[in-house]
Design an enzyme around this catalytic site. Sequence first.
Site, mmCIF file in Angstrom:
data_model
loop_
_atom_site.group_PDB
_atom_site.id
_atom_site.type_symbol
_atom_site.label_atom_id
_atom_site.label_comp_id
_atom_site.label_asym_id
_atom_site.label_seq_id
_atom_site.Cartn_x
_atom_site.Cartn_y
_atom_site.Cartn_z
ATOM 1 N N TYR A 31 -5.529 4.742 13.181
ATOM 2 C CA TYR A 31 -4.694 5.340 12.139
ATOM 3 C C TYR A 31 -3.914 4.259 11.400
ATOM 4 O O TYR A 31 -3.822 4.257 10.172
ATOM 5 C CB TYR A 31 -3.732 6.357 12.753
ATOM 6 C CG TYR A 31 -2.621 6.785 11.820
ATOM 7 C CD1 TYR A 31 -2.854 7.699 10.807
ATOM 8 C CD2 TYR A 31 -1.342 6.247 11.953
ATOM 9 C CE1 TYR A 31 -1.835 8.080 9.937
ATOM 10 C CE2 TYR A 31 -0.317 6.614 11.093
ATOM 11 C CZ TYR A 31 -0.571 7.531 10.075
ATOM 12 O OH TYR A 31 0.443 7.895 9.224
ATOM 13 N N HIS A 282 -1.573 1.365 -1.654
ATOM 14 C CA HIS A 282 -1.327 2.109 -0.420
ATOM 15 C C HIS A 282 -2.064 1.482 0.766
ATOM 16 O O HIS A 282 -2.593 2.172 1.640
ATOM 17 C CB HIS A 282 -1.726 3.575 -0.572
ATOM 18 C CG HIS A 282 -0.855 4.523 0.200
ATOM 19 N ND1 HIS A 282 0.369 4.957 -0.255
ATOM 20 C CD2 HIS A 282 -1.017 5.126 1.404
ATOM 21 C CE1 HIS A 282 0.906 5.774 0.618
ATOM 22 N NE2 HIS A 282 0.090 5.891 1.657
#
Length: 385
Positions: A31, A282
């Site tokens: 993640y 991002h």
Amino acid sequence: MKISEFNTQYPSTQYLRQKAKKRIPKFAFEYLDGGCNEEINLRKNISDIQNIEFIPKYITQKKSVDLSCQLFDETYQAPFGIAPVGLQGLIWPKSCQILAHAAHHHNIPFMLSTVSTSDIETISKITQGKAWFQLYHPAEQQVTDDILHRAQIAGIKTLVLLSDVPSFGLRYKDIKNGLSMRPKISFYNFIQILKSPSWAWNTLMKGKPNFDLLKPYMPSHLSLKRLGEYMNNTFDGKLTPEKIKRIRNQWKGNLIVKGIASEHDIEKCIELGIDGVIVSNHGGRQIDAGESSFHSMLRLIRKYKNNILIMMDGGIRSGVDIARVLACGASFVFMGRPFMYGVGALGKNGGNHTISMFKKQLEQVMDQLGCDQVEHLPNFLKQDS
């Protein structure tokens, strides 16, 4: 630098990453570590910065290196800060608090995300009001207004509007691991947890990660399925000129837009009275078929350097990288993953260690170049870099 803050077993981000990978469950590491789609832009973020070269000037008067940097009305000890990361407590329990304490100790900015695992009030108290806050836009205006009111009451002076998440990126590893919306925990997740006893024990002792900032607006006892539905229904990631205008009228402090990558968007920011932008993609987690944050920054610096404050994040992995980006025109830089590798590897000592590491690396490269202040770094840039 206090010797206790810098662990010589982990002198670089790569060593921290390797240790964190061994210490935390695979789904949590992926993640943090992964990007969207084939992760091409994730890799470009790093490699494009590392192509930049310096030319040192050795035969000069010896001067001491000063890392300090002025930004708005603050003088920071170093020209970098800690970027917002969602679900920080998943990587290591109380990561937000660990990093906020370290940032305050070293006098650099810590930026809290709306979807991180601590609330505004706690982080503002730790940093004595010096934290920055990134707003990930609630769909309901009433919730937005209340969050902004809480930030103002807590003493937050710098608000950051997130622009580059109009929809969730397709992160294949997260989908496979059950960490996309809607999240689900599989048998394999439990096996990974059992293989990470230190992470499991600390999480058990300090509590599972929650969206603490959002608790006042969430129904109690949400299942994972209902949590996914809640998150999808609660946030509207599309940043429009109307939203910016409304917040600009409300917010009396510094207002930044993060996620800028185009002339169109930076011109809108200038037109709407934004105080600064953070050029970012991002962390390569949203669009794989785009350019690196660094190449976006180079293009925008050439055109808008004198019109608005331009900062950058994405792909910075060392003090040398910090020097490269600053030399190419950025006024300040932020990093997310390296600090999370730090807490994943070293727990409560990870924040202080990682900040100390970057300061040590940046000071060394500046000393090697013969550069005494960060604003002089462009003087040492190889012109065809």
